[in-house]
Design a protein around this motif. Sequence first.
Motif, mmCIF file in Angstrom:
data_model
loop_
_atom_site.group_PDB
_atom_site.id
_atom_site.type_symbol
_atom_site.label_atom_id
_atom_site.label_comp_id
_atom_site.label_asym_id
_atom_site.label_seq_id
_atom_site.Cartn_x
_atom_site.Cartn_y
_atom_site.Cartn_z
ATOM 1 N N ILE A 1 0.998 -1.016 -0.004
ATOM 2 C CA ILE A 1 0.179 -0.152 -0.045
ATOM 3 C C ILE A 1 0.863 1.365 -0.423
ATOM 4 O O ILE A 1 2.083 1.242 0.986
ATOM 5 C CB ILE A 1 -1.568 -0.157 0.913
ATOM 6 N N ALA A 2 0.452 2.356 -0.603
ATOM 7 C CA ALA A 2 1.460 3.332 -1.062
ATOM 8 C C ALA A 2 0.964 4.350 0.316
ATOM 9 O O ALA A 2 0.467 4.437 0.389
ATOM 10 C CB ALA A 2 1.174 3.988 -2.618
ATOM 11 N N THR A 3 2.078 5.254 0.689
ATOM 12 C CA THR A 3 1.595 5.973 1.774
ATOM 13 C C THR A 3 2.111 7.238 1.194
ATOM 14 O O THR A 3 2.555 7.233 0.271
ATOM 15 C CB THR A 3 3.257 5.819 2.338
ATOM 16 N N SER B 1 -2.106 3.907 12.734
ATOM 17 C CA SER B 1 -1.813 2.657 13.679
ATOM 18 C C SER B 1 -0.748 3.228 15.569
ATOM 19 O O SER B 1 -0.488 4.187 14.563
ATOM 20 C CB SER B 1 -0.976 1.137 13.365
ATOM 21 N N ASN B 2 -1.061 2.864 16.438
ATOM 22 C CA ASN B 2 0.086 3.341 17.258
ATOM 23 C C ASN B 2 -0.171 4.811 17.701
ATOM 24 O O ASN B 2 0.187 5.652 18.154
ATOM 25 C CB ASN B 2 1.172 3.045 17.521
ATOM 26 N N THR B 3 -1.374 5.693 17.518
ATOM 27 C CA THR B 3 -1.526 7.205 16.909
ATOM 28 C C THR B 3 -2.526 7.129 18.093
ATOM 29 O O THR B 3 -3.739 6.927 17.336
ATOM 30 C CB THR B 3 -0.958 7.657 15.885
ATOM 31 N N ASN B 4 -2.537 8.338 18.483
ATOM 32 C CA ASN B 4 -3.931 9.216 19.266
ATOM 33 C C ASN B 4 -4.589 10.716 18.413
ATOM 34 O O ASN B 4 -2.859 10.701 18.083
ATOM 35 C CB ASN B 4 -3.496 9.682 20.241
ATOM 36 N N ILE B 5 -5.535 10.701 17.531
ATOM 37 C CA ILE B 5 -5.555 11.686 16.931
ATOM 38 C C ILE B 5 -7.201 13.012 17.727
ATOM 39 O O ILE B 5 -7.803 11.473 18.096
ATOM 40 C CB ILE B 5 -6.023 11.643 15.259
ATOM 41 N N THR C 1 12.076 2.920 15.134
ATOM 42 C CA THR C 1 13.054 1.913 14.299
ATOM 43 C C THR C 1 12.739 2.067 12.718
ATOM 44 O O THR C 1 13.126 1.638 12.597
ATOM 45 C CB THR C 1 13.005 0.765 14.329
ATOM 46 N N GLY C 2 11.931 3.546 12.171
ATOM 47 C CA GLY C 2 12.087 3.343 11.000
ATOM 48 C C GLY C 2 10.562 2.988 10.238
ATOM 49 O O GLY C 2 10.356 3.356 9.048
ATOM 50 N N GLU C 3 9.587 3.283 11.540
ATOM 51 C CA GLU C 3 8.494 3.253 11.028
ATOM 52 C C GLU C 3 7.546 3.935 10.627
ATOM 53 O O GLU C 3 7.380 5.132 11.138
ATOM 54 C CB GLU C 3 7.229 2.334 12.286
ATOM 55 N N VAL C 4 7.067 4.041 9.338
ATOM 56 C CA VAL C 4 6.074 5.825 8.783
ATOM 57 C C VAL C 4 4.536 4.726 9.405
ATOM 58 O O VAL C 4 4.037 3.859 8.148
ATOM 59 C CB VAL C 4 6.435 5.252 7.500
ATOM 60 N N VAL C 5 3.558 5.751 9.651
ATOM 61 C CA VAL C 5 2.123 4.984 9.653
ATOM 62 C C VAL C 5 1.444 6.629 9.176
ATOM 63 O O VAL C 5 2.302 6.935 9.141
ATOM 64 C CB VAL C 5 1.530 4.738 11.488
ATOM 65 N N PHE C 6 0.354 5.981 8.766
ATOM 66 C CA PHE C 6 -0.736 7.313 8.191
ATOM 67 C C PHE C 6 -1.940 6.946 7.778
ATOM 68 O O PHE C 6 -2.329 5.734 8.170
ATOM 69 C CB PHE C 6 -0.150 7.391 6.673
ATOM 70 N N GLY C 7 -2.543 8.205 8.200
ATOM 71 C CA GLY C 7 -3.827 8.007 8.283
ATOM 72 C C GLY C 7 -4.432 9.302 6.744
ATOM 73 O O GLY C 7 -3.769 9.992 6.381
ATOM 74 N N SER C 8 -5.776 9.556 7.663
ATOM 75 C CA SER C 8 -6.133 10.776 7.068
ATOM 76 C C SER C 8 -6.937 11.588 8.254
ATOM 77 O O SER C 8 -7.971 10.878 9.326
ATOM 78 C CB SER C 8 -6.984 10.821 5.846
ATOM 79 N N ILE C 9 -7.504 12.633 8.154
ATOM 80 C CA ILE C 9 -8.796 13.096 8.405
ATOM 81 C C ILE C 9 -9.791 14.062 7.393
ATOM 82 O O ILE C 9 -9.020 14.434 6.621
ATOM 83 C CB ILE C 9 -8.124 14.965 9.692
ATOM 84 N N ILE D 1 -3.062 12.474 6.852
ATOM 85 C CA ILE D 1 -1.499 12.363 8.342
ATOM 86 C C ILE D 1 -0.433 11.608 8.176
ATOM 87 O O ILE D 1 -0.997 10.367 8.350
ATOM 88 C CB ILE D 1 -2.276 12.358 9.105
ATOM 89 N N VAL D 2 0.364 11.638 8.320
ATOM 90 C CA VAL D 2 1.740 10.782 8.505
ATOM 91 C C VAL D 2 2.602 11.271 9.168
ATOM 92 O O VAL D 2 2.883 11.927 9.755
ATOM 93 C CB VAL D 2 3.078 11.408 7.234
ATOM 94 N N VAL D 3 3.099 9.770 9.926
ATOM 95 C CA VAL D 3 3.932 9.414 11.368
ATOM 96 C C VAL D 3 5.180 9.106 10.446
ATOM 97 O O VAL D 3 4.764 8.276 10.268
ATOM 98 C CB VAL D 3 4.040 9.507 12.411
ATOM 99 N N ALA D 4 6.581 9.960 10.914
ATOM 100 C CA ALA D 4 7.553 9.183 10.296
ATOM 101 C C ALA D 4 9.040 9.397 10.670
ATOM 102 O O ALA D 4 9.017 10.469 11.412
ATOM 103 C CB ALA D 4 7.772 9.511 8.283
#
Length: 332
Positions: free
Chosen positions: A162-164, A267-271, A300-308, A323-326
């Motif tokens: 899945i593309a980030t 994932s692993n995120t609160n918004i 350790t390099g994880e990129v997680v993403f979502g959206s509003i 929304i990206v956490v990187a």
Amino acid sequence: MESSYREKFAYPGVVISPEDGAAVISYAKSGANPVASISFQQTFVRSTPAPVVATYTSRGPSPSYQGILKPDIMAPGSLVLASWIPNVYTALIYPAIELSSEFRMISGTSMACPHSSGIAALLKGAHPKWSPAAIRSAMITSAINIDNTNSPIKDSGLNYSIATPLAMGAGLVNPNFALNPGLIYDATPQDYINLLCAMKFTGKQILTITRSSTYTCQNASSDLNYPSFIALYTNETGATLSQKFTRTVTNVGDGPANYSVNMTVPSNTNISVYPSRLSFGSKYEKLSYTLTVEYSGNKTGEVVFGSITWVYLIGLHAVTSPIVVAPMIQTW
């Protein structure tokens, strides 16, 4: 050594391999009343999955400033049938036969950029008072992030995972949706200067960019009113990332509108978003909200993403920001 003499192949015909050529010559000499015909290649559409992120695409975070999510969007750029220079050959048969054509299949930024800039020009024509930031916002918040199989867009450079947003931005640009985005994230020249000040640009550097000395750094801020969000973490263990963003949106729909917020939380995120509803009383009214990202995943390099997404059901508007956490990348 390549011959300096070039022979142009300017006649209707086809080019075949030496192996196939031997078979054709044998058939022509067979005395069996040989005939030949040309069937032009057909174009097949609706291939799946499409679109996909190309392997060669530029990927974020931006090395110049990682605090603004890049890229913004993706646009058609692979094997696009484009017009070509008439006096320059399109292909070469070694060592010296040039093939010419008025068209050529081209890939790269040279194709994606005209798509994007052309759409921006169309939006400027439809909304002549919109700023470049408003036009960019409309293109980003209306982009499509699913392919023609109704699945998330894939990344061909990463084994079709899945593309980030670090590869595709908000998704594939959609000119029809961008024409009437509902809300826009606008920015003034001073807003950009505030960002340059926060980036510790010198007065001389800012003058080089702005061509003006009539600016102030009194309100330096890295929180540009951008239609996307990126929160960066370091490799420090045991630390929880918490970052707050402030955004102002302008109602460009027709008349009053009530928007409510929907979120796809990484994932692993609160918004958290405040307020969770935006009630506009008139067109061009501006309202602000804050978005807070709290991340406690691995560092350790994880990129997680979502959206509003701000949704106005009556007006059929869905204004989406990635929304990206990187991880923060060291650039020195």
